[in-house]
Scaffold this motif. Structure first.
Motif, PDB file in Angstrom:
ATOM      1  N   VAL A 139      -6.555 -10.816 -10.458  1.00  0.00           N
ATOM      2  CA  VAL A 139      -7.035  -9.707  -9.636  1.00  0.00           C
ATOM      3  C   VAL A 139      -7.368  -8.500 -10.511  1.00  0.00           C
ATOM      4  CG1 VAL A 139      -6.352  -8.002  -7.887  1.00  0.00           C
ATOM      5  CG2 VAL A 139      -5.856 -10.423  -7.523  1.00  0.00           C
ATOM      6  N   LEU A 140      -6.561  -8.255 -11.532  1.00  0.00           N
ATOM      7  CA  LEU A 140      -6.754  -7.077 -12.370  1.00  0.00           C
ATOM      8  C   LEU A 140      -7.847  -7.250 -13.416  1.00  0.00           C
ATOM      9  CD1 LEU A 140      -3.026  -6.058 -13.030  1.00  0.00           C
ATOM     10  CD2 LEU A 140      -4.658  -4.901 -11.552  1.00  0.00           C
ATOM     11  N   SER A 141      -7.937  -8.452 -13.990  1.00  0.00           N
ATOM     12  CA  SER A 141      -8.820  -8.599 -15.153  1.00  0.00           C
ATOM     13  C   SER A 141      -9.619  -9.893 -15.196  1.00  0.00           C
ATOM     14  CB  SER A 141      -7.989  -8.485 -16.447  1.00  0.00           C
ATOM     15  OG  SER A 141      -7.383  -7.211 -16.549  1.00  0.00           O
ATOM     16  N   GLY A 142      -9.605 -10.682 -14.131  1.00  0.00           N
ATOM     17  CA  GLY A 142     -10.411 -11.894 -14.110  1.00  0.00           C
ATOM     18  C   GLY A 142      -9.688 -13.114 -14.652  1.00  0.00           C
ATOM     19  N   THR A 252     -16.042  -6.524  -0.273  1.00  0.00           N
ATOM     20  CA  THR A 252     -15.594  -7.912  -0.399  1.00  0.00           C
ATOM     21  C   THR A 252     -14.166  -8.020  -0.936  1.00  0.00           C
ATOM     22  OG1 THR A 252     -16.621  -7.991  -2.586  1.00  0.00           O
ATOM     23  CG2 THR A 252     -17.928  -8.796  -0.725  1.00  0.00           C
ATOM     24  N   THR A 253     -13.636  -6.921  -1.460  1.00  0.00           N
ATOM     25  CA  THR A 253     -12.276  -6.927  -1.997  1.00  0.00           C
ATOM     26  C   THR A 253     -11.278  -6.728  -0.867  1.00  0.00           C
ATOM     27  OG1 THR A 253     -13.100  -5.939  -4.051  1.00  0.00           O
ATOM     28  CG2 THR A 253     -10.723  -5.895  -3.683  1.00  0.00           C
ATOM     29  N   SER A 254     -10.277  -7.588  -0.784  1.00  0.00           N
ATOM     30  CA  SER A 254      -9.267  -7.451   0.257  1.00  0.00           C
ATOM     31  C   SER A 254      -8.460  -6.177   0.040  1.00  0.00           C
ATOM     32  CB  SER A 254      -8.329  -8.659   0.265  1.00  0.00           C
ATOM     33  OG  SER A 254      -7.516  -8.660  -0.894  1.00  0.00           O
ATOM     34  N   ILE A 255      -7.836  -5.700   1.105  1.00  0.00           N
ATOM     35  CA  ILE A 255      -7.050  -4.465   1.006  1.00  0.00           C
ATOM     36  C   ILE A 255      -5.907  -4.631   0.013  1.00  0.00           C
ATOM     37  CG2 ILE A 255      -5.525  -2.912   2.287  1.00  0.00           C
ATOM     38  CD1 ILE A 255      -7.257  -3.355   4.739  1.00  0.00           C
ATOM     39  N   ASP A 257      -5.683  -6.728  -2.598  1.00  0.00           N
ATOM     40  CA  ASP A 257      -6.186  -6.777  -3.968  1.00  0.00           C
ATOM     41  C   ASP A 257      -6.656  -5.412  -4.429  1.00  0.00           C
ATOM     42  OD1 ASP A 257      -5.634  -9.439  -3.924  1.00  0.00           O
ATOM     43  OD2 ASP A 257      -7.720 -10.127  -3.944  1.00  0.00           O
ATOM     44  N   ALA A 258      -7.311  -4.664  -3.534  1.00  0.00           N
ATOM     45  CA  ALA A 258      -7.766  -3.323  -3.889  1.00  0.00           C
ATOM     46  C   ALA A 258      -6.583  -2.414  -4.219  1.00  0.00           C
ATOM     47  CB  ALA A 258      -8.583  -2.728  -2.745  1.00  0.00           C
ATOM     48  N   ALA A 259      -5.512  -2.525  -3.431  1.00  0.00           N
ATOM     49  CA  ALA A 259      -4.330  -1.705  -3.688  1.00  0.00           C
ATOM     50  C   ALA A 259      -3.696  -2.044  -5.036  1.00  0.00           C
ATOM     51  CB  ALA A 259      -3.315  -1.898  -2.561  1.00  0.00           C
ATOM     52  N   VAL A 260      -3.612  -3.345  -5.346  1.00  0.00           N
ATOM     53  CA  VAL A 260      -3.051  -3.769  -6.628  1.00  0.00           C
ATOM     54  C   VAL A 260      -3.900  -3.241  -7.787  1.00  0.00           C
ATOM     55  CG1 VAL A 260      -2.663  -5.785  -8.114  1.00  0.00           C
ATOM     56  CG2 VAL A 260      -1.858  -5.800  -5.744  1.00  0.00           C
ATOM     57  N   GLN A 261      -5.218  -3.335  -7.658  1.00  0.00           N
ATOM     58  CA  GLN A 261      -6.102  -2.845  -8.718  1.00  0.00           C
ATOM     59  C   GLN A 261      -5.946  -1.338  -8.913  1.00  0.00           C
ATOM     60  OE1 GLN A 261      -9.951  -4.154  -7.413  1.00  0.00           O
ATOM     61  NE2 GLN A 261      -9.743  -6.201  -8.293  1.00  0.00           N
ATOM     62  N   ILE A 262      -5.960  -0.597  -7.824  1.00  0.00           N
ATOM     63  CA  ILE A 262      -5.878   0.858  -7.934  1.00  0.00           C
ATOM     64  C   ILE A 262      -4.547   1.283  -8.527  1.00  0.00           C
ATOM     65  CG2 ILE A 262      -5.752   2.990  -6.584  1.00  0.00           C
ATOM     66  CD1 ILE A 262      -7.815   1.695  -4.685  1.00  0.00           C
ATOM     67  N   ILE A 263      -3.463   0.660  -8.084  1.00  0.00           N
ATOM     68  CA  ILE A 263      -2.134   1.056  -8.559  1.00  0.00           C
ATOM     69  C   ILE A 263      -1.968   0.747 -10.043  1.00  0.00           C
ATOM     70  CG2 ILE A 263       0.328   0.525  -8.421  1.00  0.00           C
ATOM     71  CD1 ILE A 263      -0.060   0.240  -5.389  1.00  0.00           C
ATOM     72  N   PHE A 264      -2.232  -0.495 -10.433  1.00  0.00           N
ATOM     73  CA  PHE A 264      -1.938  -0.872 -11.813  1.00  0.00           C
ATOM     74  C   PHE A 264      -2.971  -0.342 -12.806  1.00  0.00           C
ATOM     75  CE2 PHE A 264       0.773  -4.007  -9.632  1.00  0.00           C
ATOM     76  CZ  PHE A 264       1.946  -3.788 -10.343  1.00  0.00           C
TER      77      PHE A 264
END
Length: 290
Positions: A139-142, A252-255, A257-264
């Protein structure tokens, strides 16, 4: 005996573990919600003291120099985000290495034990919950970030071996033996809890409270109130930036996954200027307020 940071960590970890036994499965939205709320409540404020810490160090002395400091701080954070877009796997690897160094400082001031403690803290979930960690890394980096899971597994072996040798070499007087109960708690939480909850327990129950307390006890009462006010304002600004980032995420990004990306990724962006301020300066007088 005072109720120390370590007592707080042990208490919260035991409570969370007991709750996990009663509620063995937690829906993903609940994990992410807990991550968002607790990181916002305890994680961000510990970094939001940085502007006041910078003032104590003479980095800025007036309103105009505060603006310059804030611009440079955010610019450095923006560079981290930009690098993440360009080289996501490299950025994640560097973030993990920086986090290991930063977290290891909670356990030891010596370089090698600090790296070993920090590396073990970061690597435990990858060893005990590799599937969940792999998903977060993707999710963070592919997909290419999956190699980092294997790298963390190797890191855990090296760190555990070093700490074991240190414990044997130092016998009963060593810092490794003194922290053995806390290491046991970490291993248990990594084995029984999802990686996000493990991160919450460590980051929000030990690391952030420890650093906030160490920062505040270095200030006089009037300074402490002013520092808390500055931290509150910068925490709100950080949350506002997070909401803006959430608003521009692809539909297209789930909520979750978006939260995990923004936080980390957000934590990674803030960690770099935080480390520059906290660990980059070596003046002796900073020891009491770092």
């Amino acid at each position: 005996m005072t109720f120390s940071d370590w007592h707080l960590f042990r208490f919260i970890a035991v409570v969370v573990l007991a709750t996990a036994l009663l509620v063995p499965t937690m829906p993903p939205w609940a994990e992410v919600s807990a991550l968002v709320v607790l990181v916002a409540a305890t994680g961000l404020p510990h970094g939001a003291f940085d502007p006041y810490i910078a003032k104590r160090r003479g980095v800025w002395k007036s309103g105009s120099s505060l603006i310059v400091f804030s611009f440079l701080y955010l610019a450095l954070a923006g560079i981290v985000v930009g690098l993440w877009v360009i080289a996501p796997v490299l950025s994640l690897g560097l973030f993990l290495a920086a986090s290991a160094w930063h977290f290891g400082g909670d356990w030891s001031a010596r370089i090698l034990p600090r790296l070993a403690f920090g590396g073990l803290i970061l690597a435990l979930p990858a060893v005990l919950a590799p599937t969940e960690v792999a998903y977060i890394f993707v999710v963070l980096s592919g997909e290419n970030a999956l190699a980092l899971v294997q790298g963390l597994s190797a890191t855990s072996l090296c760190a555990a071996t070093f700490l074991l040798v240190e414990m044997i070499r130092q016998n009963s007087s060593g810092e490794v033996l003194a922290r053995l109960p806390d290491l046991a708690i970490l291993i248990t939480t990594a084995a029984l809890l999802p990686p996000t909850i493990y991160f919450i327990v460590y980051f929000c129950a030990l690391h952030s409270p420890m650093h906030m307390r160490e920062t505040l006890i270095g200030f006089r009462n009037a300074e402490r109130r002013s520092a808390i006010q500055v931290a509150f304002v910068f925490t709100l600004l950080t949350l506002a930036l997070g909401l803006c980032a959430f608003a521009i995420m692809p539909s297209t990004t789930s909520i979750s996954d978006a939260a995990v990306q923004i936080i980390f990724i957000g934590l990674a962006a803030l960690t770099v200027p935080h480390l520059v301020l906290i660990d980059g300066f070596r003046q002796r007088e900073w020891d009491s307020v770092k």
